[in-house]
Design an enzyme around this catalytic site. Structure first.
Site, PDB file in Angstrom:
ATOM      1  N   LYS A   1      46.808  32.841  44.795  1.00  0.00           N
ATOM      2  CA  LYS A   1      48.010  33.654  44.988  1.00  0.00           C
ATOM      3  C   LYS A   1      48.155  34.116  46.438  1.00  0.00           C
ATOM      4  O   LYS A   1      49.157  34.730  46.796  1.00  0.00           O
ATOM      5  CB  LYS A   1      48.001  34.862  44.055  1.00  0.00           C
ATOM      6  CG  LYS A   1      48.171  34.516  42.572  1.00  0.00           C
ATOM      7  CD  LYS A   1      48.399  35.766  41.757  1.00  0.00           C
ATOM      8  CE  LYS A   1      47.986  35.650  40.309  1.00  0.00           C
ATOM      9  NZ  LYS A   1      48.752  34.697  39.518  1.00  0.00           N
TER      10      LYS A   1
ATOM     11  N   ASP B   1      42.255  45.508  39.356  1.00  0.00           N
ATOM     12  CA  ASP B   1      42.738  44.129  39.298  1.00  0.00           C
ATOM     13  C   ASP B   1      43.713  43.945  40.462  1.00  0.00           C
ATOM     14  O   ASP B   1      44.820  44.485  40.452  1.00  0.00           O
ATOM     15  CB  ASP B   1      43.422  43.889  37.946  1.00  0.00           C
ATOM     16  CG  ASP B   1      44.104  42.528  37.888  1.00  0.00           C
ATOM     17  OD1 ASP B   1      44.008  41.754  38.864  1.00  0.00           O
ATOM     18  OD2 ASP B   1      44.741  42.242  36.859  1.00  0.00           O
TER      19      ASP B   1
ATOM     20  N   GLN C   1      47.752  40.666  42.148  1.00  0.00           N
ATOM     21  CA  GLN C   1      49.103  40.700  42.707  1.00  0.00           C
ATOM     22  C   GLN C   1      49.166  41.521  43.985  1.00  0.00           C
ATOM     23  O   GLN C   1      50.029  41.309  44.827  1.00  0.00           O
ATOM     24  CB  GLN C   1      50.092  41.293  41.677  1.00  0.00           C
ATOM     25  CG  GLN C   1      50.219  40.471  40.417  1.00  0.00           C
ATOM     26  CD  GLN C   1      50.932  39.150  40.641  1.00  0.00           C
ATOM     27  OE1 GLN C   1      51.747  39.009  41.543  1.00  0.00           O
ATOM     28  NE2 GLN C   1      50.623  38.161  39.813  1.00  0.00           N
TER      29      GLN C   1
ATOM     30  N   HIS D   1      47.909  42.485  32.674  1.00  0.00           N
ATOM     31  CA  HIS D   1      48.094  41.123  32.154  1.00  0.00           C
ATOM     32  C   HIS D   1      46.869  40.761  31.320  1.00  0.00           C
ATOM     33  O   HIS D   1      45.871  41.476  31.299  1.00  0.00           O
ATOM     34  CB  HIS D   1      48.396  40.098  33.261  1.00  0.00           C
ATOM     35  CG  HIS D   1      47.300  39.866  34.244  1.00  0.00           C
ATOM     36  ND1 HIS D   1      47.116  38.679  34.917  1.00  0.00           N
ATOM     37  CD2 HIS D   1      46.311  40.685  34.666  1.00  0.00           C
ATOM     38  CE1 HIS D   1      46.076  38.774  35.718  1.00  0.00           C
ATOM     39  NE2 HIS D   1      45.575  39.965  35.581  1.00  0.00           N
TER      40      HIS D   1
ATOM     41  N   CYS E   1      52.006  36.251  30.653  1.00  0.00           N
ATOM     42  CA  CYS E   1      50.649  36.614  30.232  1.00  0.00           C
ATOM     43  C   CYS E   1      50.479  38.129  30.158  1.00  0.00           C
ATOM     44  O   CYS E   1      49.441  38.678  30.553  1.00  0.00           O
ATOM     45  CB  CYS E   1      49.587  35.982  31.142  1.00  0.00           C
ATOM     46  SG  CYS E   1      49.620  34.186  31.075  1.00  0.00           S
TER      47      CYS E   1
END
Lengths: 148, 411
Positions: free
Chosen positions: B226, B200, B203, B124, B368
């Site tokens: 999140k 990253d 998620q 993203h 994004c």
């Protein structure tokens, strides 16, 4: 909450299904591209202005039913109009979308929105106003290139 | 049977009892941001009502209490991702700032013209744009790991792409495709090529057991909002040796050892990277969110989401066949419960507008991740993402709501 019937009028869906004036125009027609950075929608406007009149207009790009139908109806509405008439129409449309205000002088000028009135319901769905206005901002950009 | 008692879990989230137009909320946008449990809300309110004070700089008892609570949150984060040391965890504004910190602090100190950073097609913008900015500033080269047709990383050419690279920065789970990447394997490949591995975890971390030591990663970035915590705080974990050698990122109070008219010296980790007053209440909320998730168990949450993902894939495919295209892997072993899809040619905005009539909240747009959208050949998709408080019945509501979209756009 307002019903979807307010948003998805038959005339809007008709322009979405069968968009008018799709395509491109060769130079010296001007060309502007508008993006909605939030959602990825894209509108291209090709504008052929001669002697202060919109001789021809073509529209490209992709997006939701509101952005595409607005572009299609816009293309029909501006074709054959003078640049001044187009500017007045843009102003009138944006005031219908509640993002510009009409003063008394504006209100006294007769500007017919015609089919575009069908987009009135978009105001009840504020998130979608930017969809309806994208093509009009792109038109303004193409217009300013054509009439520097 | 599901692995979780979803009905009880839902009761912990005040917002999930809200009704709009007499219908319950079907919140399927947790990949965007998650809802907050009572425990997080209470911890933040209690902090502000009872023990709020500056941290790290005042001698009175209230300030000591606030400092303890703030550092307690850091310890909770350390445990949650199995980092070796608490001072390797830096609080940032969000995961985006954490990735920018790596790009601009580590990157400026270690990368020059022609140096290579490897990314993937499923990143993203937060893991793309900082590197583009660094490329414009430093003339570094970016290389991209492509995707397989089913939306996994195509690792065929990975050794060639990594050859001579100094960093490999990749997502552990795609926010669009739901794909879970083989993080440990990717870290090993990076190290074999002499590159550092930047993960990253935006998620991945909220939905899975995270162990930076088992991965052998060098950096991990993720956000609080999140994983049931508040917005306004994110986390960067970095290997102590790397963080120690890096120059500071933002300058100001708290990050200094000394400031003179002719310069400054930096504080020890983690203060070195935490300029200014940090998000104190948010850190305490994040700590409470982690304790809440640990109380349920990340293994159980992952198992639950695999079941929901499996049910969603089967239900939507059986019900809509070729009318629905679900992007990403079909094997729930390598995907989370995040689904981007195209449905009967209906534009995602129109789709989400219609779903909203049933209070079904999905994301519509490019998520994004515009480079990935171009790879998929879509300008936008609709995305439904599930979390611990969602269950199979909400898949059914989604499917019913999708059907109603055909009434308007069935042409």
């Amino acid at each position: 909450m307002p019903g979807l019937d307010d948003l998805y009028r038959e005339i809007i869906l008709d322009h979405y299904r069968s968009p008018r004036n799709r395509g491109e125009l060769p130079p010296p027609a001007t060309h502007a591209v508008g993006h909605n950075p939030l959602c990825g929608d894209e509108i291209e406007v090709y504008l052929d202005v001669r002697d202060g009149v919109v001789h021809d207009i073509k529209v490209g790009g992709q997006g939701c039913s509101i952005s595409q139908s607005s572009a299609s109806m816009m293309s029909q509405a501006v074709k054959g109009k003078t640049v001044d008439e187009v500017r007045a129409l843009v102003h009138r449309f944006k005031s219908m979308m509640s993002i510009e205000e009409l003063d008394d002088a504006d209100a006294s000028v007769e500007v017919k929105l015609g089919d575009l009135e069908a987009l009135q319901g978009v105001v009840k769905f504020p998130v979608r106003i930017k969809c309806a206005v994208l093509s009009w901002n792109t038109l303004t950009e193409a217009l300013s290139q054509a009439t520097p | 049977m599901t692995a979780l008692d979803v009905a009880s879990i839902r009761k912990e989230f005040p917002i999930l009892s809200r009704e709009i137009d007499g219908q319950p909320l079907v919140y399927l946008d947790s990949a965007n941001t998650s809802q907050k449990p009572r425990a997080v809300i209470d911890a933040m309110v209690r902090c502000m009502e009872y023990s709020y004070a500056p941290i790290n700089r005042s001698a009175y008892r209230l300030a000591a209490e606030a400092t303890d609570a703030f550092e307690g949150a850091r310890s909770a984060v350390r445990r949650f991702v199995n980092a070796p040391k608490a001072h390797e965890l830096v609080f940032t504004k969000n995961a985006t700032e954490a990735l920018n910190l790596v790009a601009f602090s580590w990157g400026r100190a270690n990368l020059g013209r022609g140096d290579v950073v490897v990314l993937t097609h499923m990143e993203h913008h937060a893991n793309i744009v900082p590197w583009h900015m660094l490329a414009a500033e430093r003339g570094i080269e970016l290389r991209w790991v492509p995707l397989t047709p089913d939306g996994q990383l195509d690792l065929t050419d990975l050794p060639r792409l990594l050859d001579g690279a100094k960093a490999f920065s990749f997502t552990a789970m795609s926010n669009v495709l739901g794909t879970i990447t083989p993080v440990r394997e990717l870290c090993a490949a990076a190290h074999q090529a002499g590159a550092i591995a930047i993960v990253d975890g935006c998620q991945y971390v909220p939905h899975n057991v995270t162990d930076v030591q088992a991965w052998d990663a060098d950096f991990l970035a993720f956000s609080s909002h999140k994983l049931c915590g508040p917005s306004g705080i994110g986390v960067l974990w970095g290997r102590e040796s790397l963080l120690d050698a890096m120059p500071p990122f933002l300058g100001g109070g708290n990050m200094i050892a000394d400031v003179r008219l002719d310069g400054f010296t930096t504080a020890e980790l983690p203060a070195k990277f935490e300029a200014g007053t940090p998000p104190i209440v948010e850190a305490i909320g994040l700590g409470a969110a982690i304790e809440f998730l640990e109380g349920i168990g990340m293994t159980e949450i992952r198992r639950h989401e695999m079941q929901v993902a499996d049910y969603a894939l089967r239900t939507l495919t059986e019900r809509f066949g070729d009318d629905i295209t679900i992007h990403g892997p079909t094997n729930v072993e390598v995907r989370g419960a995040t689904f981007s899809f195209a449905f009967r040619g209906i534009h995602p905005h129109d789709l989400s507008q219609v779903l909203d009539q049933r209070n079904v909240c999905v994301r519509a747009g490019h998520h994004c991740a515009k480079p990935l959208m171009r790879v998929l050949g879509a300008s936008a998709t609709a995305r439904a993402s599930f979390y611990l408080y969602n269950d199979e019945s909400e898949v059914d509501v989604l499917a019913d709501a999708l059907d109603s979209a055909t009434d308007i756009f069935g042409f």
